[in-house]
Design an enzyme around this catalytic site. Structure first.
Site, short mmCIF file in Angstrom:
data_model
loop_
_atom_site.label_atom_id
_atom_site.label_comp_id
_atom_site.label_asym_id
_atom_site.label_seq_id
_atom_site.Cartn_x
_atom_site.Cartn_y
_atom_site.Cartn_z
N ARG A 1 -3.70 1.39 -1.43
CA ARG A 1 -3.47 0.45 -0.60
C ARG A 1 -4.83 -0.27 -0.10
O ARG A 1 -4.57 -0.65 1.10
CB ARG A 1 -2.45 1.11 0.47
CG ARG A 1 -1.32 1.62 0.24
CD ARG A 1 -0.34 0.59 -0.72
NE ARG A 1 0.81 1.35 -1.19
CZ ARG A 1 0.98 1.55 -2.53
NH1 ARG A 1 0.01 1.47 -3.42
NH2 ARG A 1 1.85 2.29 -2.91
N SER B 1 7.85 0.23 3.35
CA SER B 1 7.21 1.70 4.07
C SER B 1 6.37 1.19 5.13
O SER B 1 5.47 0.48 4.85
CB SER B 1 6.79 2.33 2.79
OG SER B 1 7.49 3.10 1.89
N GLU C 1 1.05 1.31 7.00
CA GLU C 1 0.72 0.66 5.60
C GLU C 1 1.03 -0.85 6.09
O GLU C 1 0.19 -1.82 5.67
CB GLU C 1 1.62 0.93 4.59
CG GLU C 1 1.60 0.07 3.59
CD GLU C 1 2.39 0.90 2.22
OE1 GLU C 1 2.18 1.95 2.02
OE2 GLU C 1 3.02 0.16 1.54
#
Ligand SMILES: Cc1cc2nc3c(=O)[nH]c(=O)nc-3n(C[C@H](O)[C@H](O)[C@H](O)COP(=O)(O)OP(=O)(O)OC[C@H]3O[C@@H](n4cnc5c(N)ncnc54)[C@H](O)[C@@H]3O)c2cc1C
Length: 286
Positions: free
Chosen positions: A156, A206, A276
């Site tokens: 990420r 998410s 995230e």
């Protein structure tokens, strides 16, 4: 001026941008960033807003939205996609050109720019597996080409997120594949998503990264947090890793619910959940 950003985010929340620009060429982007640098004006880059919470007070300075730069072309084993193209469209383009490797992206609702920034991934695949080159703009407005190690892709994150570049385009290297198999895999992943994710509500996917050795959703579920609601935002009953906007929720509802979940999971399991989703912009002035 004063563009309402809630229409550009998947959570349907967020305040206004002071200045909102949708350039259509790379040169325009370079000029805009160089101008903002000279004037010491803050600059924010916006993709499709599927991994963003913009605070209710909005964003000061300049917001650059890449949506008008959305061309996808094929060149031999490569597919070249501009940053404003949807990564879902790129995976469909790959299928149409009988290229394999982007099936994992067929349900990720972001842009190419967002995928490069986040190294977006799903079901065992990630952008880094197929990205060969990126064209970016640095903080002074200079256009650069990054290849190989310079892309610095990790879980990420990427050189683009670490160095604050704006992504203009990505080149994906994809092998020749059997279209029937590619389509079957895309259909399988789409069915899995529809089964497991609350796609019927606005959300930002998410909310938390996967903490080493754990799954964020499982920790949240085992903390008994599913269905917990603050204002109009709720921890999804279908997928504990998602927070859904069920009733006119605000960015502030999201941020309070995120804090509540982080504190509860920390207390129960001693695990820190890192977001995230990117939270940007200013708090609403009282
Ligand atoms: C229902 C749902 C399912 C999802 N499933 C997944 C999944 O399976 N896997 C996954 O990885 N993600 C998933 N996401 C999250 C999201 O789609 C990805 O992270 C996506 O890559 C974000 O792209 P975006 O264009 O929407 O970026 P935005 O939300 O617009 O921005 C996210 C970040 O990227 C930066 N950014 C955007 N464009 C550029 C650019 N051109 N140059 C530089 N920086 C830029 C922004 O500044 C911001 O910091 C999901 C989201 C939703 C709502």
């Amino acid at each position: 001026m004063d563009e309402d950003l809630s229409t550009y985010t998947f959570t349907h929340t967020g305040g206004k941008a002071d200045l909102f620009v949708t350039p259509s060429t790379y040169e325009e982007v370079g000029q805009l960033i160089a101008y903002a640098y000279k004037k010491e004006m803050p600059v924010t880059y916006l993709g499709r807003g599927s991994n963003l919470i913009v605070r209710d007070g909005g964003i000061r300075g300049l917001v650059i939205h890449c949506g008008r730069m959305n061309q996808i072309t094929s060149a031999g084993e490569s597919i070249i996609a501009q940053s404003g193209a949807s990564i879902i469209d790129v995976s469909r383009f790959a299928l149409a050109h009988e290229r394999t490797g982007l099936e994992f992206a067929c349900g990720i609702p972001g842009s190419v720019g967002g995928a490069l920034y986040m190294n977006a991934g799903a079901y065992g695949g990630e952008t880094a597996d197929v990205l060969r080159q990126a064209v970016v703009v640095d903080a002074k407005g200079k256009i650069l080409t990054l290849c190989g190690d310079e892309l610095d892709m990790g879980y990420r994150h990427s050189a683009i997120s670490k160095k604050g570049y704006l992504a203009l385009e990505g080149t994906f290297h994809l092998k020749k594949g059997d279209p029937k198999k590619i389509k079957a895999e895309m259909d399988r992943l789409t069915a899995l998503r529809e089964l497991k994710q609350p796609l019927e509500y606005p959300s930002c996917g998410s909310v938390f990264k996967r903490p080493p050795g754990y799954f964020a959703g499982k920790l949240i579920q085992d903390s008994g947090l599913q269905g917990t609601r603050i204002g109009g935002v709720e921890v999804s009953k279908k997928h504990a890793g998602f927070m859904v906007n069920v009733d006119h929720g605000t960015a502030s509802d999201y941020i309070r619910l995120i804090k509540h979940v982080q504190q509860t999971v920390k207390k129960k399991f001693g695990v820190d959940l890192e977001t995230e989703v990117k939270i940007i912009g200013e708090k609403l002035q009282e």
